[in-house]
Design an enzyme around this catalytic site. Structure first.
Site: not given
Ligand code: GLN
Length: 484
Positions: A151, A175, A76
């Site tokens: 994400s 994410s 990532k």
């Molecule tokens: N969807 C969540 C957010 O927008 C989690 C994101 C993540 O786990 N990095 O914060």
């Protein structure tokens, strides 16, 4: 060869069926041919990958091969990679080339893994759909008009489309697990402190944790063993022994106590997803698991609590991107204040700005007690809910996401609906618990994920349950038609 898992590739390499160069060349060709439609990659490190593959083949021939020797994976784009672009999905870091490797990258590379490239992601990992990326949305290989989740959407889409057998990801609120669920892959977020955060660009430091996305629990076990362990460069890394996950997951699950979270099957869950998850739990029961129901009474407060704590931490973490010390620098500015404002204004996208503003607000003198402090208290209550549940069960289970993959653009106008997609995953982050999502069914041709959460340091139990499930089911083998 592109559909082989890490374990299958490892065995094939050992037998001499093919070389690492063959494997890497094949996958790079596939990435070249197919990533145009998916947009899963921000950077492809083809030349470097072929070099490392050559060295891996030599090492194998000379008997000096590490545990992951010659096995391909992708990172990532939140993990710093020496001499390779690391953007975090943001214009802010559009031309940032890190001078060092993140601990995760370093450990995997020293075990012999080969990085094929860096994957697309929501900007600074803020998002559940990959649509906040400066590099454009990633498309879900199961249906290109849909989101792969976020994400870590680029990582999940790349694994699902067989462009790589494995990928790293990070999970602050879901994410790793939510994109895994939406793409029919396995995603594990370890216990907070299990994997070093050194060199992983910070979003919300008390919640962020690195993990992996693979197609099997077996592969996740293989990688996790290498990634885990104490690192003095991360002050929240914990010195706790690293078990041999791969060896432990073979144990049958007879007698394993699994609690179904009552609140997870309430209104808000897609009916098809509910049926698939229930069916998966019945399968685990047939294998000897003992099912019961457990309560997480404060479930409704997970999302609001997270959306105070995470923005608060992000507003502080992202203050370093000021155009002077770090990040994009605006041109033609009038004075220092204008330099800060213009650099941040141009460098950050809308969602990141929304979080920074929310975070600054909840931390401000007038609102600190009402929001931030209150959220910290509720965070304790949520952790207590889990602790109580684990008094009577070994793992708790439910759906990973409330619905299968949604359409690109469907939720972008309404941040709250987007935030609700993480309702089942956020609790594990607030409580620092390990959690996993594994493929468990299909609804109208779209994957569904089974979510398992365990007490601190129970990664092997999560992987064991998922592995035993995969031994008797085929959901994880399902591949989007166009990517076979
Ligand atoms: N969807 C969540 C957010 O927008 C989690 C994101 C993540 O786990 N990095 O914060």
């Amino acid at each position: 060869m592109h559909s082989m898992t890490l374990v299958e590739l490892r065995d094939g390499l050992q037998r001499g069926d093919f070389s690492s160069r063959d494997v890497v060349a094949g996958l790079l060709e596939r990435i070249e041919a197919r990533d145009g439609e998916l947009n899963a990659f921000i950077t492809v490190t083809a030349e470097q990958a072929m070099d490392v593959a050559g060295r891996a083949d030599d090492a194998r021939a000379n008997g000096g091969a590490g545990a992951l020797n010659g096995l391909p994976l992708v990172h990532k784009d939140i993990f710093c990679t020496r001499d390779v672009l690391t953007t975090c999905g943001s214009r802010m870091l559009e031309d940032f080339v890190s001078p060092y490797d993140a601990a995760v990258v370093e450990r995997l590379a020293s075990a012999g893994a080969i990085m094929l490239g860096k994957t697309n992601m929501d900007e600074f990992a803020m998002g559940s759909s990959n649509e906040t990326s400066y590099y454009g949305p990633v498309r879900n290989p199961w249906d290109l008009s849909r989101s792969p989740g976020g994400s870590s959407g680029g990582s999940a889409a790349a694994v699902a489309a067989r462009l790589t057998p494995a990928a790293t990801g990070t999970d602050t609120g879901g994410s790793i697990r939510q994109p895994a669920a939406l793409t029919n892959t396995v995603g594990i977020k370890p216990t907070y402190g299990r994997v070093s955060r050194y060199g992983m660009i910070a979003f919300a430091s008390s919640l962020d944790q690195a993990g992996v996305i693979t197609r099997t629990a077996d592969d996740a076990a293989l990688l996790l063993k290498v990634m885990s362990g104490f690192d003095e460069r991360d002050s929240t890394s914990i010195d706790h022994p690293v078990p041999d996950y791969e060896a432990l997951i073979g144990k049958p699950i007879k007698g394993l106590r699994i609690g179904m979270v009552r609140q997870h099957f309430d209104a808000g869950l897609d009916e098809g997803c509910a049926t698939a998850v229930r069916e998966a739990l019945s399968e685990l029961e047939r294998q000897g698991a003992v099912l019961s129901e457990v309560d997480l009474p404060n479930l409704d407060y997970c999302v609001p609590t997270y959306y105070v704590v995470a923005p608060a931490e992000c507003s502080s973490n992202l203050s370093r991107f000021d155009g002077v010390r770090f990040g994009h620098r605006a041109d033609n500015v009038e004075d220092l204040l204008d330099l800060y404002c213009s650099s941040r204004g141009e460098g950050f996208g809308a969602e990141v700005k929304r979080r920074i503003m929310t975070g600054t607000y909840v931390l401000s003198a007038g609102y600190y007690d009402a929001y931030y402090l209150q959220a910290q208290k509720v965070r304790h209550l949520i952790s207590d809910d889990f602790r109580r549940a684990f008094e009577s069960v070994d793992l708790i289970a439910g759906p990973t996401a409330p619905e299968p993959a949604f359409g690109l653009g469907d939720k972008t106008d309404d941040p709250i609906t987007m935030y609700l997609n993480d309702i089942y995953t956020i609790g594990a982050n607030l409580a620092g618990l390990p959690a996993l999502s594994a493929p468990c069914g299909m609804v109208d041709g779209l994957p569904v994920g089974l979510h398992l959460v365990g007490p601190h340091w129970s990664e092997e139990t999560l992987l064991q349950a998922a592995h035993q499930y995969q031994l008797v089911t085929d959901w994880h083998k399902a591949c989007p038609e166009a990517y076979k």
